[in-house]
Design a protein around this motif. Sequence first.
Motif, PDB file in Angstrom:
ATOM      1  N   TYR A  74      67.708  52.815  79.450  1.00 10.84           N
ATOM      2  CA  TYR A  74      66.672  51.878  79.031  1.00 10.84           C
ATOM      3  C   TYR A  74      65.349  52.572  78.722  1.00 10.84           C
ATOM      4  CZ  TYR A  74      70.125  48.566  80.527  1.00 10.84           C
ATOM      5  OH  TYR A  74      71.306  47.860  80.645  1.00 10.84           O
ATOM      6  N   GLN A  75      65.389  53.900  78.553  1.00  8.94           N
ATOM      7  CA  GLN A  75      64.190  54.627  78.156  1.00  8.94           C
ATOM      8  C   GLN A  75      64.028  54.549  76.650  1.00  8.94           C
ATOM      9  OE1 GLN A  75      63.996  58.754  79.317  1.00  8.94           O
ATOM     10  NE2 GLN A  75      61.866  58.981  78.664  1.00  8.94           N
ATOM     11  N   LEU A  76      62.858  54.142  76.192  1.00  9.14           N
ATOM     12  CA  LEU A  76      62.558  54.005  74.772  1.00  9.14           C
ATOM     13  C   LEU A  76      61.539  55.063  74.360  1.00  9.14           C
ATOM     14  CD1 LEU A  76      62.292  50.104  74.646  1.00  9.14           C
ATOM     15  CD2 LEU A  76      64.261  51.534  74.048  1.00  9.14           C
ATOM     16  N   ASP A 129      53.281  46.573  68.483  1.00  5.77           N
ATOM     17  CA  ASP A 129      52.449  46.221  69.631  1.00  5.77           C
ATOM     18  C   ASP A 129      53.111  45.153  70.497  1.00  5.77           C
ATOM     19  OD1 ASP A 129      49.962  47.788  69.085  1.00  5.77           O
ATOM     20  OD2 ASP A 129      49.962  46.595  67.260  1.00  5.77           O
ATOM     21  N   TYR A 130      53.779  44.212  69.853  1.00 10.38           N
ATOM     22  CA  TYR A 130      54.422  43.104  70.567  1.00 10.38           C
ATOM     23  C   TYR A 130      55.938  43.304  70.513  1.00 10.38           C
ATOM     24  CZ  TYR A 130      49.879  40.692  70.211  1.00 10.38           C
ATOM     25  OH  TYR A 130      48.556  40.332  70.301  1.00 10.38           O
ATOM     26  N   SER A 131      56.399  44.386  71.104  1.00 12.24           N
ATOM     27  CA  SER A 131      57.818  44.743  71.039  1.00 12.24           C
ATOM     28  C   SER A 131      58.671  43.776  71.838  1.00 12.24           C
ATOM     29  CB  SER A 131      58.024  46.166  71.574  1.00 12.24           C
ATOM     30  OG  SER A 131      57.259  47.094  70.844  1.00 12.24           O
ATOM     31  N   GLU A 132      59.912  43.633  71.400  1.00  9.12           N
ATOM     32  CA  GLU A 132      60.862  42.840  72.171  1.00  9.12           C
ATOM     33  C   GLU A 132      61.214  43.589  73.461  1.00  9.12           C
ATOM     34  OE1 GLU A 132      61.914  39.722  71.406  1.00  9.12           O
ATOM     35  OE2 GLU A 132      60.488  39.846  69.728  1.00  9.12           O
ATOM     36  N   ASN A 133      61.544  42.825  74.490  1.00 11.87           N
ATOM     37  CA  ASN A 133      61.889  43.433  75.769  1.00 11.87           C
ATOM     38  C   ASN A 133      63.349  43.858  75.799  1.00 11.87           C
ATOM     39  OD1 ASN A 133      59.387  43.164  77.319  1.00 11.87           O
ATOM     40  ND2 ASN A 133      59.698  40.970  77.040  1.00 11.87           N
ATOM     41  N   VAL A 134      63.630  44.831  76.642  1.00 11.04           N
ATOM     42  CA  VAL A 134      65.008  45.198  76.962  1.00 11.04           C
ATOM     43  C   VAL A 134      65.256  44.805  78.413  1.00 11.04           C
ATOM     44  CG1 VAL A 134      65.148  47.064  75.277  1.00 11.04           C
ATOM     45  CG2 VAL A 134      64.290  47.562  77.556  1.00 11.04           C
TER      46      VAL A 134
END
Length: 348
Positions: A74-76, A129-134
């Motif tokens: 889950y590292q981006l 800036d408003y990225s989707e969550n994982v």
Amino acid sequence: MTFDVPAVDISPYVHPDAYGDADRAAVATAMDAVCATVGFVQVLGHGVPDEVIAGLAAASDAFFTLDADAKQAYQLPPSINRGYTPPKSESLSLSLGVESATKMNDFFEAFNVGTAASEFPGLGLPESDYSENVWPVEAASFRPGVEAYYREAGRVAHVLTRVFADALELAPDFFEQFTDHSLDVMRMNNYALPPGEIVLDGDLTGMGEHTDYGIVTVLWADQVAGLQVLGPDQVWHDVSPADGALLVNLGDLTAQWTNDRWRSTLHRVKPPIVGGTIRRRRSAAYFHDGNVDALIETIPTCVDDDHPAGYAPVTVGEHINAKLRGSRAGVLYTDSDRNAERVRSAAP
């Protein structure tokens, strides 16, 4: 010098029908005094249910006790402020412009969630800036526990800005125009050294000295030693949340808004050592940062002949992204040397 983080009970704002204007005025006066002198406050009467806080703690445990390979999935990339951050991959001091902080040596691990562009259809918000969550599928309790607390922390943040408006003699809804699609992020932290006796590398830091970037931070934390705040005496002081309190501190944008009438206070986390052994420490910081396109200009009530405006206008997005390039991508923040100098002059 005695250092104290005062407590302020915000119940008159959380339950306005049960209190009068005089009660709210007393809260606003107390908040103004704390923000001007300490920049940190123990907030009581916040109304977050105990079961929601317990759910957050359980969710944090469910993820951080996974094996390293599961968490690493889950590292981006550093440009996406979501997902997992392993130990020693960030250096918060770089967000201040402290040149000596050249190593990524903060040993905490973290998981970030935040407000997504999809929550505001039609606004065309930038997904960068408003990225989707994982959401980790290996921990079924993680998402519901985190989302429940995220909603509560956001509510508390908006209540606090209502208090701030009264304290600064502004219209009650002054901050709403800057926060109706706020760029909010919550970072769950786990200080991940294994328990037991250990000899620490002299450069190893729980979380490097930094100020928070936005408007206000709402912090839930274990009552375990580690958090330190730089006082007006330029000495680092230990701080722990009081029973039932959320620790709240101001960010850089509020300091700029108020022309430094209020303090964005330096803080850090040292390795949580108790009796010579490492103790696990958990926290969750909800960063209420404002709309990405909001222009932050000095509040007129904070400017006079003796205190001319000291900051150029800046958008929330410009400021936050410059700071994140320091902490997450290792790019030295160079826009201001005020806080860097405060770090250099602090007592060891």
